[in-house]
Design a protein around this motif. Structure first.
Motif, short mmCIF file in Angstrom:
data_model
loop_
_atom_site.label_atom_id
_atom_site.label_comp_id
_atom_site.label_asym_id
_atom_site.label_seq_id
_atom_site.Cartn_x
_atom_site.Cartn_y
_atom_site.Cartn_z
N SER A 1 -16.53 10.12 -27.68
CA SER A 1 -16.63 11.04 -26.56
C SER A 1 -17.53 12.20 -26.96
N VAL A 2 -18.60 12.41 -26.21
CA VAL A 2 -19.55 13.47 -26.51
C VAL A 2 -19.41 14.56 -25.46
N CYS A 3 -19.21 15.79 -25.92
CA CYS A 3 -19.09 16.91 -25.01
C CYS A 3 -20.47 17.27 -24.45
N LEU A 4 -20.56 17.27 -23.13
CA LEU A 4 -21.78 17.69 -22.46
C LEU A 4 -21.56 18.98 -21.67
N GLY A 5 -20.50 19.72 -22.06
CA GLY A 5 -20.26 21.02 -21.46
C GLY A 5 -21.38 21.98 -21.82
N THR A 6 -21.41 23.12 -21.18
CA THR A 6 -22.53 24.05 -21.32
C THR A 6 -22.82 24.45 -22.76
N ALA A 7 -21.81 24.89 -23.50
CA ALA A 7 -22.05 25.34 -24.87
C ALA A 7 -22.61 24.22 -25.74
N CYS A 8 -22.05 23.04 -25.60
CA CYS A 8 -22.54 21.91 -26.40
C CYS A 8 -23.92 21.45 -25.93
N TYR A 9 -24.11 21.43 -24.63
CA TYR A 9 -25.39 20.93 -24.09
C TYR A 9 -26.56 21.81 -24.53
N VAL A 10 -26.39 23.12 -24.46
CA VAL A 10 -27.50 24.01 -24.85
C VAL A 10 -27.79 23.92 -26.35
N LYS A 11 -26.83 23.41 -27.12
CA LYS A 11 -27.05 23.25 -28.56
C LYS A 11 -27.43 21.82 -28.95
N GLY A 12 -27.70 20.95 -27.97
CA GLY A 12 -28.26 19.65 -28.29
C GLY A 12 -27.38 18.43 -28.08
N SER A 13 -26.25 18.57 -27.41
CA SER A 13 -25.38 17.39 -27.25
C SER A 13 -26.02 16.31 -26.37
N GLY A 14 -26.91 16.71 -25.48
CA GLY A 14 -27.62 15.72 -24.68
C GLY A 14 -28.44 14.79 -25.55
#
Length: 166
Positions: free
Chosen positions: A89-102
């Motif tokens: 499960s990969v977090c794509l919430g805002t904090a994670c997304y802006v740090k590269g989770s995408g």
């Protein structure tokens, strides 16, 4: 044009599972609002709701397959694909997304050869996106069966997955 999503793992329902589901349907089909409990029980029996199971429910209840599919895809509690031995499960919430989770999620899709909500053909890994797991200080974050991996980079993915080669 969107591509058709198919399950890489063939349906392997048993006669006993089918008999159990038919009994549930027989008990509930004349009850108002029975579709949700039937779908919930079907997922309990099979672990997910493949098209073969939804078709059986449609045939036995007289409910159009389109309605069953609509309910199964609307509610997040239902899965259309089996889960792997290891659920990533990969977090794509805002904090994670802006740090590269995408980027991490895209790398996992490429390495595993599956998309969101799918399972590898060998049944080993399933992949899903989530919105937040509450570990924003470790962003970007993913979990594998509850093991938390934080401050991820795409270069770490192969090494992490290697830990689950059994």
């Amino acid at each position: 044009m969107a591509s058709k999503v198919t399950c890489p793992v063939p349906f392997q329902g048993t006669a006993a599972q089918e008999a159990e589901l038919r009994a549930v349907i027989a008990d509930l089909k004349d009850t108002e609002g029975a579709l949700m409990p039937i779908l919930q029980k079907a997922q309990d029996i099979y672990g997910y709701l493949p098209i073969e199971v939804m078709t059986l429910i449609s045939n036995e209840t007289g409910t159009p397959l389109e309605k069953i599919y609509g309910v199964a895809t609307f509610y997040s509690q239902f899965a259309l694909f089996p889960k792997g031995k290891y659920t990533i499960s990969v977090c794509l919430g805002t904090a994670c997304y802006v740090k590269g989770s995408g980027d991490v999620f895209e790398k996992l899709k490429t390495v595993l050869g599956i998309g969101d909500g799918e399972c590898t053909p060998d049944g080993k890994f399933s992949l899903e996106a989530c919105r937040c797991i509450g570990a924003c200080g470790l962003a970007p974050v993913m979990t594998i069966n509850g093991d938390v991996y934080g401050r991820l980079t795409v270069d770490q993915i192969d090494g992490i997955l290697a830990k689950y080669n059994d």
